[in-house]
Design an enzyme around this catalytic site. Sequence first.
Site, PDB file in Angstrom:
ATOM      1  N   ASN A  34      32.945  48.656  51.349  1.00  0.00           N
ATOM      2  CA  ASN A  34      33.321  47.846  52.511  1.00  0.00           C
ATOM      3  C   ASN A  34      34.822  47.798  52.776  1.00  0.00           C
ATOM      4  O   ASN A  34      35.235  47.654  53.927  1.00  0.00           O
ATOM      5  CB  ASN A  34      32.727  46.440  52.387  1.00  0.00           C
ATOM      6  CG  ASN A  34      33.122  45.756  51.117  1.00  0.00           C
ATOM      7  OD1 ASN A  34      33.603  46.387  50.182  1.00  0.00           O
ATOM      8  ND2 ASN A  34      32.926  44.453  51.068  1.00  0.00           N
ATOM      9  N   GLU A  57      33.919  42.249  40.094  1.00  0.00           N
ATOM     10  CA  GLU A  57      33.942  41.562  41.395  1.00  0.00           C
ATOM     11  C   GLU A  57      32.635  41.902  42.084  1.00  0.00           C
ATOM     12  O   GLU A  57      32.467  43.006  42.600  1.00  0.00           O
ATOM     13  CB  GLU A  57      35.121  42.063  42.239  1.00  0.00           C
ATOM     14  CG  GLU A  57      36.485  41.728  41.680  1.00  0.00           C
ATOM     15  CD  GLU A  57      36.793  40.245  41.671  1.00  0.00           C
ATOM     16  OE1 GLU A  57      36.002  39.448  42.196  1.00  0.00           O
ATOM     17  OE2 GLU A  57      37.840  39.878  41.107  1.00  0.00           O
ATOM     18  N   CYS A  63      31.805  40.523  50.630  1.00  0.00           N
ATOM     19  CA  CYS A  63      31.134  39.918  49.476  1.00  0.00           C
ATOM     20  C   CYS A  63      31.221  38.394  49.477  1.00  0.00           C
ATOM     21  O   CYS A  63      30.308  37.717  49.027  1.00  0.00           O
ATOM     22  CB  CYS A  63      31.755  40.445  48.202  1.00  0.00           C
ATOM     23  SG  CYS A  63      33.541  40.316  48.226  1.00  0.00           S
ATOM     24  N   GLU A 120      40.917  39.051  40.588  1.00  0.00           N
ATOM     25  CA  GLU A 120      41.863  39.984  41.180  1.00  0.00           C
ATOM     26  C   GLU A 120      42.927  39.163  41.901  1.00  0.00           C
ATOM     27  O   GLU A 120      42.766  37.966  42.140  1.00  0.00           O
ATOM     28  CB  GLU A 120      41.142  40.923  42.151  1.00  0.00           C
ATOM     29  CG  GLU A 120      40.123  41.783  41.410  1.00  0.00           C
ATOM     30  CD  GLU A 120      39.735  43.065  42.112  1.00  0.00           C
ATOM     31  OE1 GLU A 120      39.157  42.986  43.198  1.00  0.00           O
ATOM     32  OE2 GLU A 120      40.012  44.155  41.554  1.00  0.00           O
TER      33      GLU A 120
END
Length: 485
Positions: free
Chosen positions: A154, A251, A285, A459
């Site tokens: 994505n 993630e 997400c 992150e």
Amino acid sequence: MTHPAQPTASHFINGQYVEDTNGTPIPVIYAATGETIATVYAATPAIVDQALASAKAAQKAWAKMTGTERGRILRRAADMIRDRNQELSVLETYDTGKPLQETLVADATSGADALEYFGGLAGSLTGEHIPMGDDWVYTIREALGVCVGIGAWNYPTQIACWKAAPALACGNSMVFKPSETTPLCALKVAEILVEAGLPAGLYNVIQGMGEVGGALVTDPRVDKVSLTGSVPTGKKVYAAAAAEMKHVTMELGGKSPMIVFEDADIDNAVGGAINGNFYSSGQVCSNGTRVFVHSSIKEKFLARLAERVQGAVLGDPQDEATNFGPMVSENQMNIVLGYIEKGKAEGARLICGGDRVDLPGYFIAPTVFADVKDDMVIAREEIFGPVMAVLDFEDEDEVIARANDTEFGLSAGVFTKDLSRGHRVISALEAGSCFINSYNDAPVEAPFGGVKASGVGRENSKEALNHYSQVKSVYVRMGDCEAAF
Ligand code: NDP
């Protein structure tokens, strides 16, 4: 495709493009037309080996440079990415189908932010001095070694940079495998890093499906694996990494709640729901795909939402007037259409959308279901497409319990004018990346990542440095070293 930024080969290893047509061909399909615009080849075992060998060979000398020297290269790369934003954004649009209106502001630019931010921090990585009377302990923050990055489709440029920047700032090297669906953008990141002065071998990109990712994760030369992907893939990769005691950042996906209380500003809440469900055609997400709206304002909310969804402009993603693009692939479109059918069959009330759009490419209309119940499949599973589920609630405790009743825990949002309620509710929600009166902001300064099945590690922000380095402690004795005998 003939585009000035088009990568010239499938892989980027040891500072240059490398081709090996013995690998399985992977067609790159433009989601807005269904046309094949390029072909890359999956990495053969020889390519996997070359990439890891070059990463291993380059890492130690890189870690020995000062952080300031490393950071200077990352910041130069950030400037170059910004200078080339237009062409990189066009490439991102070809890779993903996302509208240029979005990619111009959200992809290469956020990659540049990460390189600038971690480039700036690289010189500030230090240990501690811990006094112990006449003795002392000091700590050294060391690089982990060779890191593997594996990306979802994505945000191919952003994911490549969000992993490269902290890894390189800390003195690691990286082999990055993009998703087979979007293989192009990470190659440009590698090319630009080298042009900015990154020594050869420190950031390599190789193509392939899960099999290539699997080969990277289990290789003994690898010290850390950072994956952006789905929960099922995350469980496999985490298990494989754990078998060799490697570090991980995971993630993963979500089914995040967005809660709209009765005192919320309706237009802001509708805006948050649109950002949290329809940006990148819902392929994000952290999306707030379970929108809990207080029953007293539900119909008002739905009416305003239906009105504003009319503002979606579907069409050629390279036209800057388009603000809503296709699904990334035919496969993803079919998955999402399958969920829409389930929603209809389960008896949710369709407010708008609900179908494929009659355009070339893989377009699905922005879709809103109301009267969704907690046990419906569309309220439980991650859809990863433009499908919003609106659920009603009556009171705070009830909505908190229902919001938390999921295996996921990536994000959560609350809309209310009562700030103490906003903080109270956010503190009770089981999620890693949260928002009050907003949704889906992800500046590089803020930690990003999930709890529960949505992930491990963070992150962005200073937190990411802890996940790309390890601490050595050294006890220094000034006096005699006494012993029992
Ligand atoms: P997948 O989990 O299918 O794939 C992610 C990556 O892992 C791909 O590069 C894939 O390769 C690779 N892979 C698959 N199997 C293995 C394996 N056994 N070993 C090593 N690597 C493997 O996710 P998608 O690409 O479909 O991306 C969508 C998902 O990503 C969604 O669930 C979304 O929520 C999540 N995501 C999470 C984000 C976050 O930060 N939390 C951000 C963006 C997305 P290939 O596909 O080429 O076969």
